[in-house]
Write a protein that holds these residues in place. Structure first.
Motif, mmCIF file in Angstrom:
data_model
loop_
_atom_site.group_PDB
_atom_site.id
_atom_site.type_symbol
_atom_site.label_atom_id
_atom_site.label_comp_id
_atom_site.label_asym_id
_atom_site.label_seq_id
_atom_site.Cartn_x
_atom_site.Cartn_y
_atom_site.Cartn_z
ATOM 1 N N HIS A 48 0.833 -1.199 0.000
ATOM 2 C CA HIS A 48 0.000 0.000 0.000
ATOM 3 C C HIS A 48 0.877 1.261 0.000
ATOM 4 O O HIS A 48 1.723 1.439 0.845
ATOM 5 N N ASN A 50 -0.713 4.499 -1.178
ATOM 6 C CA ASN A 50 -1.785 5.365 -0.708
ATOM 7 C C ASN A 50 -3.085 4.765 -1.210
ATOM 8 O O ASN A 50 -3.078 3.690 -1.810
ATOM 9 N N GLU A 51 -4.179 5.414 -0.942
ATOM 10 C CA GLU A 51 -5.467 4.837 -1.304
ATOM 11 C C GLU A 51 -5.579 4.605 -2.818
ATOM 12 O O GLU A 51 -6.365 3.812 -3.282
ATOM 13 N N GLU A 143 -7.993 12.839 -0.273
ATOM 14 C CA GLU A 143 -7.385 12.419 0.986
ATOM 15 C C GLU A 143 -8.408 11.782 1.921
ATOM 16 O O GLU A 143 -8.060 11.070 2.847
ATOM 17 N N SER D 36 1.027 7.198 -9.388
ATOM 18 C CA SER D 36 0.313 8.251 -8.671
ATOM 19 C C SER D 36 1.129 9.543 -8.568
ATOM 20 O O SER D 36 0.707 10.494 -7.944
#
Lengths: 384, 142, 661, 483
Positions: A48, A50-51, A143, D36
């Motif tokens: 992981h 980030n989301e 976020e 990202s």
């Protein structure tokens, strides 16, 4: 105990894993058991970040496997190359499983050493696009997102404050968001080419949201499940007729949508306009070679025909590199979208590849990545 | 000085045993042909890599010919069968690319078929002349 | 490092110095091409040391000029622009070699057949094209690399697989030329199918009478080692260096001690109602000698029926019998292999319309051969199986299993003549017998065959052009053949006492095993495939392996024997030279680039490629240099020497130029 | 099988392209795509794809002998203690924290850190913010008209997609420069005096140019004036991963140009040179090795081996860039963080500073100070019209100008398939160049035979993307011949 062809519903016995994992944590538990019982030496898990992003890592630590959970919707990475040269178990979208099989055809992966736990996939999204979409379409601060889900054609985001908001995928895609192009016209939604085909489609009633539907595709699938049951990590029960029917219904709907979108995305270009279309598309190539590097089907090393006979000094109207690659992949491209993702000039390479590969593959009634015993048609000795 | 009429440039890959012989036989029979074609000899048509064909087009070929022995006559058992498999891919690909199909040909010509070779060259040259220069031809190249 | 290798390295590092020789070929080239203009232009190209025009480059004077230029100008590449490499390349290659240059550093450009002769009246175009053709050649020449065609030593022994008439002939011819031959036969005796035949067309000599002496000759030939009752189980290696494993099946007696006297057979209490040699007709014992003329004339035990009573052991004066015998293996080193593994007759059972296997009195040609043979089970008396009575009406049906899209589409070629012969033999022996031949076409090429056919017609044999559509049996076991005579359009119901099916030839299963062991290609008809149907009829695509006789396809005895001799001649070339040259132009792999994906392996029809220890292995002795594997290689690691991608692309690139030439 | 994964930033230029570095236990390094990452969505250019070849483990050395890092630090301390005529150079090829640490060493030595950007010294200070600090890359996509003074494909490839996006939303793009730019609607070969009249820019427009150690300050002034007069926004691309960071951290202090430093060494006014991840041999066109040999002391602090580490008396070899704890500031002014936690470089600098009488510092503390220097907003021109000289561009009769098109491969002198020069078809014809052949170029620096590519460039100009041995500067006068 378990047999090839079984349709089961199952979940992790460990409460924590079951709760944390998507749909009952079955996949995580199966992978953990495979490692724990020595079926494999490593597991590919998503670390992981980030989301919106996870990065694949290879681990030999059961705890790392158990801790790795999470949705794959916005993790558009193909995992096949991480399995090369290893004895490994891995989760896999249909295109991951396809790539694993294509690598096996090229002697890069030994399927006997590779356990592939397939996951249904309705498509994945690019993390940056997703963030932008959250702001522009959902009015949610990226976020704040804690989870996501696709249900009844809607993409739903859950936020920290316990709220959720869903918008129809059609609507999102009309607005230029949503799934990656290649996912939109993909028609392999259930990974029947993997050892196990898992997913939440067909999980109904009390179990909805806390169990996984699992179809056993082959002997390795049997071994994976039996191993996990023996290890006490999972419990399974036969899926009901209704569950099977619902899963199939969801699949049919998704496949039909994919077929429809194929026509919309790979729009017909008149004969006389095509060459200019391709010239324009390739004009901005900066020769970085990322599309080759990232291709999960190609087994070539750093030097190969596409690069060795391509030189910056040539003043060609079209790229030798791309021409060689278009041909090289026309029998084997699985339209996983990796090349488009990494192109610094935003060339829709997957779409270009598909324009060549889809007709070539259909003509030869061949789908790459489905059966390791099928020779890629370019390597046939005699024309079929 | 009268401006010379544009002549297409055609790259022909010929296998050593049959089609190259066919081109020889065309010469021996004095079957006149337009001076459009440049023959490149390979041992077997199965050696012809799509890569070579792409390169010929990118260098400026107005047409490319892939030629070999008739099926069943291959000096190397089944080289030309493999040529055929690969050629079909190449053909599909160039068609999708939007290059006129008249610019790429596969033909089986035996060493005795000199007239057939000459006729083939005349035919392709005429067709390509009608089409004009290849859209892939780089500027300034002749 | 050998001297040669050093030279190779030097040439690769050296700047190319190309000598270009442009041939006028009298007026053949100069008539259309301004050779001097070509030479002037070519002289300006990089790497070109000299560009000159010759009247006839291939003449002695021309060749001398090349040799001098190589020495005087220190040329390391030579290009000749003249006629076709198909005729003249060997001449110039030899020429440059004589001047100390590797022959593969020679480049040939065809400006006659491909230029002057086809642009005879467009001199400007022809000259322009010639310039470009030579420019392409110069670009390629600069990238040429020296190659060595390797010499491999040849083990001066031969293996012949199959000891029928073809194999025997091949073995005899090779043996007579002074080379050792292993003659491997799967049956207990040599002789093959011909030993079973009664008479042979078109002369009607007794088959065994002419074959018998040949069998003895084989046995007596010092250079031939017969390995009967043996099979080839493994073959490895390549021309000159084959390693062969042969399995010797147990006969349960020591072949050296047995004299073939037959005492054991006499005492054996087991009567077996089946004889291999007589196509199943008649009986033999559990221990038996295959047939009176067998070579080696030795007995063998049929263990499947033996009751271990020990009668034979007692009977044998020489103590030859060994019931504990096990199969053994030999490993042979041979330089060449001749395959003459023969054929099977077509089993007509699937052709239900003829009632074979259903009606007693429907038999095959091969069974008929044994029936009419004086040493056969009936001592040459022709009787029908159902009641052992002489048949008064006999019909032959042609093309059973041949020329038939439901079984085999090919013509078996010998069956017409065989039936003509058998029909005549009946007429000779039993003139009153009515003999019918039912056929589609009678095929009788070659010397005396048509005359033989005419004689048959004259002898009262009745020919019906048509094949039975239906065959039934009467109560007294007669055969009714319903057949349309397509010449008269009449449908007749022919009542016969016996019907003989003229069965064709098929590739036997045992041959298929041998074929797979040898990796020889298979033709569409199932027989082994020759390298070229006309030019190399007994060669295979594999150097050092030859095929002859029925192995290559159906044929009659004279043709088979010719092929046996042809195989011997082709094979002995290698043995006599003691060396074989491997192709200099071969596949080469760059291991740094190769990812061992293995897609190239099935591309090679010559089994030259294999994947060993995660590396691509190329056996250059097997590689014929066709280059068909490289086009499949996705990485470009696999290249064809002398036709490397760089070399071919250099030609492609030099088709074009900036501006006018 | 253990594998380390680092989130880091590509050192190829100041775009701030995020990526992952995978390092296995055998030390093999591979890149992976960080999708990202907002600057590049994980995409990498030609240079980024070659990064595994770029990183190399730096070895600490004392007087040409391999040593421990501690010994190297001690030796450096001894050498630098009381050294006179010291120059320090850090162009921004490492983290902001290390650069800041380096300035603290400079403090201890009583000198300043030079960033090698001589251009700043030539500009009035009120211009520095405009030059030193870019605008959000997203804004490129919003501009209605873009004047392009760079070759986006070879110099800053990740801006190509931004330009294409702008084009898709209707922007017109005019390239100004020697080379035809494919994505531009028009390419103009015009001089500075024509910019204002020919380009038709307004306040919706954007000027994209670049500034680097060899930039011509006069040209930068012209561009600043163009922005001022038309109201267009202007952004300067920069060549090093922390170019923006080092500018902010060292503004107002030394921004001595590279050439100036080299001249100083040559003239003897600089006797000691200390570099931080900055190799003058790579950075200068040619011939600085001999100049560097004139130094009394050459102390190199570097995370990778490069030509200067072979020349230095002392090399303090630090960890690879991707492993460092620290941050970078990209051209947008975005703070980008490495995920690595190694502080070998900073600790070395801290020891060095202490040995020289300065204070100790640590990573966290430095990071806090770096944050204080971040500039959030682009503020627009705060300067008045600058007076500048006209530039001479036309080559002499019979000669040509060979122009270096600076790109990451060139800055780090990395091998690439770029060993050729670009000439136009007229040159090909007039010199009778052969297709696939070579061109011979002669300058003051010698003669070179090199491949050539045909490109649409003005007569008399030749471009190269490679650092060639005959170049004497950004623009080299050459004579060309066929061969």
């Amino acid at each position: 105990m378990v047999a090839v062809g079984d349709m089961l519903v199952g979940y992790a016995t460990d409460g924590g894993v079951r709760k944390r994992g998507a749909s009952g944590g079955l996949v995580t538990a199966v992978l953990a058991a495979a490692l724990e019982k020595g079926l494999v030496e490593n597991v590919v898990v998503m670390k992981h970040i980030n989301e919106f992003e996870a990065v694949p890592i290879i681990t030999d630590d059961v705890e790392v496997v158990l801790a790795s959970t999470g949705s794959l919707h916005s993790v558009p990475v193909n995992l096949a190359k991480y399995a090369v040269g290893r004895k490994v178990a891995m989760p896999a979208k249909p295109c991951d499983a396809q790539a694993v099989i294509e690598q096996a055809k090229r002697g890069m992966i030994d399927l006997d050493n590779t356990y592939v736990v397939g996951l249904n996939c309705g498509g994945s999204m690019h993390p940056v696009t997703t963030k932008k979409m959250l702001v522009e379409m959902y009015d949610i601060d990226p976020e704040d997102v804690i989870g996501e889900e696709i249900e009844k054609g809607k993409l739903i985001f859950k936020t920290k404050d316990g709220n959720e908001k869903g918008i129809a995928i059609d609507e999102l895609e009309e607005a230029g968001f949503g799934r990656r192009d290649s996912c939109r016209y993909c028609t392999i939604k259930i990974p029947v080419n993997a050892d196990l085909a898992c997913g939440n489609w067909g999980v109904i009633g009390d179990l909805a949201g806390s169990a996984t539907f699992c179809q056993v595709m082959n002997d390795k699938g049997v071994r994976l499940l039996e191993n996990a049951i023996e290890a006490g990590r999972i419990e399974v029960q036969p899926a009901s007729e209704k569950a099977i029917a619902i899963r199939e219904k969801v699949n049919t709907a998704m496949v039909n949508l994919g077929n429809t979108l194929e026509g919309k995305i790979l729009t017909e270009i008149p004969d006389e306009a095509r060459i200019q279309y391709y010239l324009d598309q390739m004009a901005n190539c900066i020769d970085c070679g990322a599309c080759k590097e990232v291709c999960p089907v190609c087994a070539c090393g750093e030097d190969s025909k596409c690069t060795m006979f391509h030189s910056l000094v040539d003043d060609y109207s079209m790229s030798m590199y791309h021409l060689v690659r278009l041909l090289h992949l026309s029998d084997s491209c699985i339209a996983c979208g990796q090349c488009s993702d990494v192109c610094p000039s935003d060339i829709p390479i997957t779409i270009l590849q598909s324009r060549f590969a889809i007709p070539a593959q259909r003509k030869r009634e061949y789908t790459p990545g489905m059966n390791v015993d099928e020779t890629p048609p370019f390597f046939e000795v005699i024309l079929k | 000085m009268v401006e010379k009429e544009w002549e297409p440039k055609i790259v022909a890959f010929c296998c050593n045993w049959c089609s190259y012989g066919g081109a020889d036989t065309a010469g021996m029979g004095r079957f006149q042909q337009p001076a459009s074609t440049r023959v490149i000899r390979v041992m077997c048509s199965g050696r012809i890599d799509p890569l070579h064909v792409f390169n010929a087009f990118l260098e400026g070929a107005d047409a490319v010919l892939v030629t070999g022995c008739h099926i069943g006559d291959c000096h190397y058992v089944n080289g030309n069968e493999k040529t055929e498999v690969r050629y079909k891919f190449l053909e599909d690909m160039l068609q999708q690319l939007g290059l006129e199909p008249e610019r790429l040909h596969l033909n089986w010509i035996s060493a005795s078929e000199g007239e057939r070779f000459a006729h083939f060259i005349r035919d392709v040259t005429a067709k390509v002349k009608e089409l004009g220069p290849s859209p892939l031809k780089p500027a300034g190249v002749s | 490092m050998t001297e040669q290798e050093t030279n190779t390295e030097n040439t690769q590092k050296e700047e190319p110095r190309i000598g270009v020789f442009i041939c006028e070929c009298g007026v053949n080239i100069a008539g259309a091409v301004d050779c001097n203009a070509v030479a002037d232009y070519i002289g300006t190209l990089p790497n070109v040391t000299t560009a000159v025009v010759n009247k006839y480059t291939c003449s002695d004077a021309g060749q001398e000029e090349i040799k001098h230029a190589i020495k005087d100008l220190n040329l390391n590449r030579v290009l000749v622009a003249s006629c076709t490499p198909k005729t003249h390349e060997p001449i110039f290659r030899a020429c440059v070699e004589e001047a100390g240059l590797n022959q593969y550093l020679f480049e040939f450009v065809n400006i006659r057949e491909h230029c002057s002769w086809i642009h005879m009246w467009e001199k400007e175009d022809a000259t322009h094209k010639a310039k470009e053709l030579v420019r392409m050649g110069v670009a390629r020449a600069a990238l040429l690399e020296p190659l060595q065609s390797n010499e491999v030593p040849v083990t001066n022994k031969a293996l012949v697989i199959g000891a029928g008439v073809t194999g025997m002939q091949a073995a005899l011819d090779i043996g007579d030329m002074g080379f050792q031959v292993y003659l491997v036969e799967q049956g207990p005796s040599i002789g093959g199918k011909m030993a079973q035949l009664d008479k042979t067309f078109p002369t009607n000599d007794c088959s065994i009478c002419i074959l018998g002496p040949k069998m003895v000759e084989v046995a007596r030939n010092k250079n031939i080692e017969i390995m009967s009752y043996s099979e080839v189980t493994e073959v490895d290696g390549y021309v000159g260096n084959f390693k062969v494993k042969v399995k010797h099946k147990p006969r349960y007696l020591n072949i050296e001690d047995c004299s073939g006297c037959g005492l054991c057979t006499e005492k054996c209490p087991i009567e077996v109602p089946y004889t291999e040699f007589n196509e199943g007709i008649g009986t033999r014992k559990a221990i038996y000698v295959p047939f009176p003329q067998a070579v080696p004339l030795r007995a063998l035990v049929d263990k499947s029926v033996c009751i271990d009573c020990g009668a034979c052991i007692k009977a044998c004066e020489r103590g030859a019998i060994d019931m504990e015998q096990q199969e053994t293996f030999s490993e042979l080193d041979v330089g060449v292999i001749v395959v003459a593994a023969g054929y099977d007759v077509y089993n007509p059972e699937p052709k239900h319309e003829y009632g074979f296997g259903l009606y007693d009195n429907v038999i095959t040609t091969m069974e008929f051969e044994r029936l009419i043979n004086a040493s056969g089970p009936t001592m040459g008396k022709v009787v029908r199986p159902s009641d052992v009575q002489p048949p008064k009406r006999i019909g032959f049906v042609q093309c059973v299993g041949s020329r038939d899209k439901n079984s085999n589409i090919y013509c078996s070629s010998f069956c017409c003549m065989a039936s003509l012969k058998n029909a005549q033999l009946i007429k000779e022996k039993y003139p009153d017998t009515e003999v019918y031949i039912m056929y589609m076409d009678m095929r009788t090429p070659f010397r005396m065959y048509e005359e033989f056919y005419n004689r048959a017609r004259d002898s009262g044999i009745k020919f019906i052009r048509g094949k039975p559509a239906e065959v039934t049996e009467t109560q007294d076991k007669n055969i009714i053949a319903r057949v349309e005579d397509t010449l008269t359009g009449e449908i007749v119901n022919l009542e016969l006492d016996m019907m003989v099916l003229s069965v064709g030839a098929v590739a036997p299963e045992s041959t298929e095993t041998v074929r797979q062991i040898l990796k020889v290609s298979k033709a569409a008809d199932g027989f082994m495939m020759e390298a070229h149907p006309k030019l190399k009829p007994v060669d295979t695509t594999l150097d050092g392996i030859f095929i002859g006789g029925m192995t290559q396809g159906p044929k009659d005895i004279p043709y088979s024997i010719s092929q046996g001799s042809a195989c011997a001649a082709r094979a002995t070339r290698f043995l006599a030279q003691g060396k074989a040259m491997t192709e200099g132009i071969t596949a080469v792999v760059d291991d740094d680039i190769c990812v061992t994906c293995g897609v190239c392996v099935p591309m090679c029809p010559f089994q030259a490629l294999s994947m060993e220890d995660e590396k691509l292995k190329i056996i250059s002795a097997l590689c014929k240099g066709c280059g068909t594997c490289m086009a499949a290689c996705p990485t470009g690691a696999l290249q064809q020497s002398h036709f490397k991608n760089e070399q071919l692309l250099a030609q492609v690139k030099n088709v074009f130029a900036y501006g006018e030439v | 099988m253990k594998e380390m994964i680092y989130q880091t930033v590509c050192p190829g230029c100041n775009m701030g392209c995020g990526l992952y570095i995978r390092e296995n236990d055998e030390g093999t390094v591979a890149i992976d795509f960080m999708k990202s990452s907002p600057a590049n969505l994980g995409k990498l250019c030609r240079f980024g794809m070659q990064l595994p070849h770029h990183y190399s483990k730096a070895t600490s050395m004392v007087d040409g002998v391999e040593s421990s890092i501690d010994d190297a630090i001690q030796a450096a301390s001894t050498k630098l203690k009381g050294a006179k005529d010291v120059a320090m150079l850090s162009v921004g090829a490492t983290t902001s924290e290390e650069h800041l640490a380096f300035t603290k060493v400079a403090d201890a030595l009583g000198t300043v850190v030079n960033t090698g950007m001589g251009t700043y010294a030539e500009l009035p200070p009120e211009c520095h913010a405009t030059v030193g600090h870019g605008i959000p890359l997203e804004d490129v996509e919003q501009a209605s008209k873009i004047a392009l003074f760079i070759d986006p494909y070879t110099q800053y490839p990740l801006i190509v997609r931004r330009l294409l996006a702008a084009k898709r939303s209707g922007a017109s793009i005019i390239a100004v420069g020697p080379k035809e730019i494919k994505l531009a609607d028009e390419t103009k070969h015009i001089g500075p005096d024509q910019y204002e009249s020919e380009l038709g820019l307004d306040s919706e427009s954007l000027i994209i140019a670049d500034v680097h150690p060899h930039s011509d300050p006069e040209h930068v002034k012209h561009l600043l004036n163009l922005a001022l007069m038309t109201g267009a926004r202007i952004m300067f691309m920069k060549p090093f991963v922390d170019s923006t960071g080092v500018h902010l951290l060292s503004r107002g202090t030394g921004q001595k140009g590279l050439q100036e430093i080299m001249d100083g060494i040559n003239e003897g006014s600089i006797k000691t040179l200390v570099t931080l991840d900055s190799d003058p041999i790579e950075l200068m066109p040619n011939g600085v090795e001999d100049i560097l040999k004139k130094l009394d002391n050459l102390v190199v602090i570097s995370s990778r081996n490069s030509p200067v580490t072979r020349l230095a008396q002392i090399v303090i070899g630090t960890e690879p860039l991707y492993a460092k704890a620290g941050s970078f500031m990209n051209v947008e002014g975005q703070m980008l963080k490495n995920s690595g936690s190694s502080s070998i470089g900073i600790d070395a600098l801290s020891t060095l500073a202490q040995n020289l009488g300065g204070k100790a510092f640590d990573c966290q503390g430095l990071h806090t100070q770096v944050l204080e220097n971040v500039v959030k907003e682009y503020t627009g021109p705060k300067y008045k019209k600058l007076s500048c000289e006209m530039m001479e561009t036309a080559p002499e009769e019979g000669k040509g100008n060979l122009i270096n098109v600076y790109n990451p491969f060139m800055w780090f002198d990395q091998p690439d398939d770029n060993d050729f020069v670009m000439v136009n078809m007229n040159t090909v014809k007039s010199l009778g160049l052969r297709k696939g052949g070579m061109i011979a170029l002669t300058s003051n620096g010698g003669t070179l035979k090199i491949r050539y590519a045909v490109a649409e460039v003005p007569d008399g100009l030749m471009l190269t993307n490679k650092k060639l041995p005959i170049t004497t500067g950004t623009c080299t006068v050459v004579t060309a011949e066929g061969c």
